[in-house]
Scaffold this active site. Structure first.
Site, short mmCIF file in Angstrom:
data_model
loop_
_atom_site.label_atom_id
_atom_site.label_comp_id
_atom_site.label_asym_id
_atom_site.label_seq_id
_atom_site.Cartn_x
_atom_site.Cartn_y
_atom_site.Cartn_z
N HIS A 31 0.69 -1.82 -0.54
CA HIS A 31 -0.28 -0.24 -0.23
C HIS A 31 0.71 1.45 0.12
O HIS A 31 0.10 1.90 -0.11
CB HIS A 31 -0.82 0.29 1.10
CG HIS A 31 -2.00 -0.67 1.22
ND1 HIS A 31 -2.42 -2.43 0.53
CD2 HIS A 31 -3.49 -0.51 1.00
CE1 HIS A 31 -3.59 -3.26 0.56
NE2 HIS A 31 -3.95 -1.87 0.61
N SER B 102 -0.68 -0.72 -5.94
CA SER B 102 -0.79 -1.67 -6.79
C SER B 102 0.05 -1.28 -8.15
O SER B 102 -0.52 -0.59 -8.81
CB SER B 102 -1.96 -2.39 -6.51
OG SER B 102 -2.57 -2.71 -5.96
N LYS C 296 -14.70 -7.17 -8.74
CA LYS C 296 -14.22 -8.66 -9.34
C LYS C 296 -13.86 -9.53 -8.52
O LYS C 296 -13.43 -10.64 -8.79
CB LYS C 296 -13.36 -7.84 -9.82
CG LYS C 296 -12.50 -8.44 -10.99
CD LYS C 296 -11.37 -7.38 -11.79
CE LYS C 296 -10.77 -8.48 -13.10
NZ LYS C 296 -9.79 -6.89 -14.21
N ASP C 297 -13.74 -9.60 -7.65
CA ASP C 297 -12.51 -10.51 -6.45
C ASP C 297 -13.61 -11.39 -5.79
O ASP C 297 -13.72 -12.24 -5.58
CB ASP C 297 -12.31 -10.16 -5.97
CG ASP C 297 -10.80 -9.56 -5.36
OD1 ASP C 297 -10.12 -9.44 -6.89
OD2 ASP C 297 -10.13 -8.81 -4.71
N GLU D 113 3.99 -33.74 -2.04
CA GLU D 113 2.96 -33.50 -3.01
C GLU D 113 3.35 -32.68 -4.16
O GLU D 113 5.03 -32.29 -4.17
CB GLU D 113 2.46 -32.47 -1.83
CG GLU D 113 1.83 -33.14 -0.76
CD GLU D 113 0.39 -34.18 -1.10
OE1 GLU D 113 0.08 -34.88 -0.86
OE2 GLU D 113 -0.39 -33.26 -0.50
#
Lengths: 287, 429
Positions: free
Chosen positions: B220, B224, B248-249, B292
């Site tokens: 921040h 971004s 959107k998220d 894994e």
């Protein structure tokens, strides 16, 4: 400075890898029996092991799979009358058997038919046995691993609770193994005479090292008497017990598929709505 | 810091005004993930993955806390507490267990996408170096947490995976074996190791959450990034995080949960290994020990070092495996190009796609048995991996001629090229 050091580190790793690569390639190239793909020379296991089991064609397979309860009950009968002599089912409780379509009363009767649940004599404190109740888990086939080995030519019969999830191929593997016993092929003995099945073991091409300690458990038609009219062929018995072991390993399969169906529909709708909200909020912003 | 045109928090209700004076938490949220945070308007869907990673962590913590209520960290009963109790007796225990096991995979899918997004769009470059460094710390913590979590069910792969991974420490010359025994609390993984793994597996997710707060805080300060890599020039370049990116998220989260649900309800075992349904047996080694899937590329690098050149092969392998992640800490200074987005860097873009293919092939090799053909391919790909970050990328940064950049985000958006994705750029050339 950072970049010079980094380049040196990078070249050092790449250089060591280049040396390792040359040695690996040289090793493969100079080997009398080239083994680039397998890493191991040809052997009876690499040539005669059936890696892909035959399809058992169970109704529980697939995304919409459901249990055939009639088949599960037949499979349970095969387990109880044949497998349970040596194999335990220690994570399964009698009360779970309602999942096979038995009523609570029937489950009580099944549990009570096992009279070897370990217990303590309330008067003397000595170890004792008692009849099962629905809350009990299936009793062990042998008191401990030493007893299991002693009775089985030094092999421990594995617990079957998770068998269909603990092997590649799952239920198909169990079904193929049970129906896969055969005489050693002549071609195998000709090519690898030293791989002759030792006494006390049994040839089975679906077993990883070809020779399994378990004697063929399902030998002849009618070994188990089905009460629902299904013909008790070896093939049917093997398929039924494989179906039963899918249930023991995954008793929540039907619930899981059901929940999943609703979860997917719900999330599909929410995603469509969320997409609409997103487009609506952004309608005046070019992006 | 924020842009001067950012919305300001103005509590309207008396209670919120009172709260804001005493403890301005709503203000913090407003400025961090609300309308007070201006975000470039041209972010494409690859910018959803940060929020998705946060959601994945939250799912892991919630399911994990409930699972821990039923789990025994005792070598004799760990396997049956998971496969006997949780999977059969606990209400919806099977759901929690599948969600937690597959949630780890989803977390890694999301984080790998997030990392490669950062690599493609130069998110690691000034002024966001600290965001990247903290991200690498999170990645390392995630790997440690995931590894220890996989040990807890105490199946065959749990036990032998623990045996192999803790064996790395014995590669340290001289004192390695002593360190390994000290860390494990015994000569092989057993009760002592299982208990400390459980303790750390419960602790580390909260450490991750703390570092995520630092990660977002550091983000921040400059704000971004965006697909053009061009700095925000003015108010017309940004939109408030809420409602634009929350919406959107929200959609991204829906798609994420859809895939997650498909995995949990229909293919719960797809990413696992059958051997882990067999209780741990120290006397019986599985035919192939594989970690894994999310560790496969690194496992391939480890196994590529097969010759004792000056140092033992095992030590080379361990150094390279850790080095392959630690080198990411230096990336902001290795890639000295001032252009952030690979959309405008033809050579770096090609190298990026070669790296993606390289890592995928490494992953495939790492999940396969150590047959010569896989070792040879992995050796070539491991070499490229190191050369890419340590030699090729720094060299490209010095020699490449970038394509002309747009003057501003808005200019790129109006030209229809604001949020160009890696695939669109690749197809256009």
């Amino acid at each position: 400075m950072v970049r010079w050091i980094a380049a040196l580190v990078g070249l050092a790793f790449a250089g060591v890898l280049a040396i390792a690569l040359v040695i690996t390639v040289w090793g493969v190239a100079t080997d009398s029996t080239p083994k680039i793909w397998t890493g191991a020379p040809k052997s009876a296991e690499t040539e005669f092991h059936h890696e892909h089991p035959r399809d058992a064609g169970l109704s529980s397979a697939g995304v919409f799979g459901k249990f055939d309860k009639q088949q599960l009950q037949r499979g349970f009968q095969v387990y109880k009358e044949v497998c349970s002599a040596c194999h335990s089912l220690k994570y399964v409780a009698f009360r779970d058997l309602t999942g096979l379509g038995y009523s609570e009363g029937q489950v009580k009767a099944i549990a009570a038919s096992f009279d070897n649940i370990p217990s303590v004599n309330p008067d003397t404190g000595e170890p004792a046995t008692r009849k099962g109740v629905p809350a009990d888990r299936f009793p062990l086939a042998f008191a401990n691993d030493i007893a299991a080995r002693a009775a089985n030519n030094n092999a421990i019969p594995p617990d079957l609770s998770y068998m269909t999830r603990a092997r590649h191929g799952g239920a198909d593997y169990v079904y193929s193994l049970l129906t896969g016993y055969q005489d050693q092929p002549a071609a195998l003995l000709k090519e690898f005479p030293e791989a002759k099945t030792p006494t006390g073991l049994h040839f089975n091409p679906y077993f990883a090292n070809l020779n399994i300690a378990m004697p063929p458990p399902l030998k002849s038609e009618g070994q188990v008497q089905y009460s629902d009219g299904t013909k008790p062929t070896v093939d049917n018995m093997a398929r039924d017990v494989a179906a039963f072991l899918v249930w023991t390993a995954d008793p929540n399969l039907e619930t899981r598929h059901q929940y999943g169906f609703f979860a997917v529909i719900f999330l599909l709708c929410s995603s469509v709505l969320a997409f609409g909200a997103y487009r609506n909020i952004w309608r005046d912003v070019k992006h | 810091m924020s842009f001067p045109w950012a919305n300001h928090y103005e509590p309207k209700q008396p209670f919120m005004r009172w709260l804001d004076e005493k403890l301005p938490l709503p203000r913090l949220a407003y400025n961090a993930v609300g309308a007070g945070y201006p975000v470039p308007r041209n972010l494409n869907y690859f910018w959803n993955f940060g929020v998705l990673a946060g959601a994945a962590l939250a799912i892991q913590i919630v399911t994990g806390i409930v699972l821990a209520m039923h789990y025994h960290s005792d070598a004799a009963s760990a396997f049956s507490s998971v496969n006997g109790t949780i999977m059969r007796d606990v209400n919806a225990g099977w759901f929690l267990r599948y969600a937690h096991a597959n949630g780890a995979s989803m977390f890694f899918i999301v984080v790998y996408t997030h990392i490669f997004r950062g690599l493609y769009y130069g998110s690691y470059k000034a002024p966001r170096e600290m965001v990247w460094l903290l991200g690498v710390v999170i990645f390392l913590l995630m790997m440690a947490t995931a590894f220890m979590g996989y040990v807890l069910p105490w199946g065959q792969m749990s036990f032998w995976g623990a045996q192999v991974i803790t064996g790395f420490f014995s590669a340290i010359p001289g004192i390695g074996e002593t360190i390994r025994v000290w860390l494990l609390g015994g000569y092989a993984p057993d009760d002592a190791a299982l208990n400390r793994f459980f303790s750390l597996h419960y602790l580390l997710p909260f450490v991750i959450a703390a570092v995520i707060i630092l990660h977002i805080w550091a983000l921040h300060i400059p704000g971004s990034g965006n697909p053009t890599g061009v700095d925000v020039k003015g108010e017309q370049d940004t939109v408030p995080f809420h409602p634009y990116y929350t919406a959107k998220d929200g959609f991204g989260l829906g798609v994420f949960l859809l895939l997650f649900a498909a995995l949990v309800f229909f293919f719960p075992d797809m990413l696992g290994h059958p051997d882990n349904y067999i209780a741990a047996n120290p006397l019986q080694t599985p035919a192939h020990i594989v970690p894994e899937w999310y560790f496969w590329p690194f496992y391939a690098i480890l196994r590529s070092f097969t010759s004792d050149f000056i140092l033992p092969a095992k030590l080379w392998g361990v150094l390279a495996m850790f080095g392959s992640i630690l080198l990411l800490f230096f990336l902001p200074w290795l890639d000295s190009s001032p252009i952030r987005s690979n959309n405008y860097r033809p050579k770096a873009r090609t190298a990026f796609w070669v790296l993606v293919a390289d890592v995928l092939i490494l992953g495939y090799c790492g999940g396969s048995p150590a047959d010569p053909v896989y070792v040879i391919v992995a050796q070539v790909c491991s070499a490229y991996y190191f050369l890419h970050f340590l030699v090729i990328l720094p060299w490209i940064a010095r020699t490449e001629r970038p394509v002309a950049l747009p003057n501003s985000i808005t200019e790129a958006v109006l030209a229809g090229k604001g949020g160009t994705s890696p695939a669109e750029t690749a197809l256009a050339h």
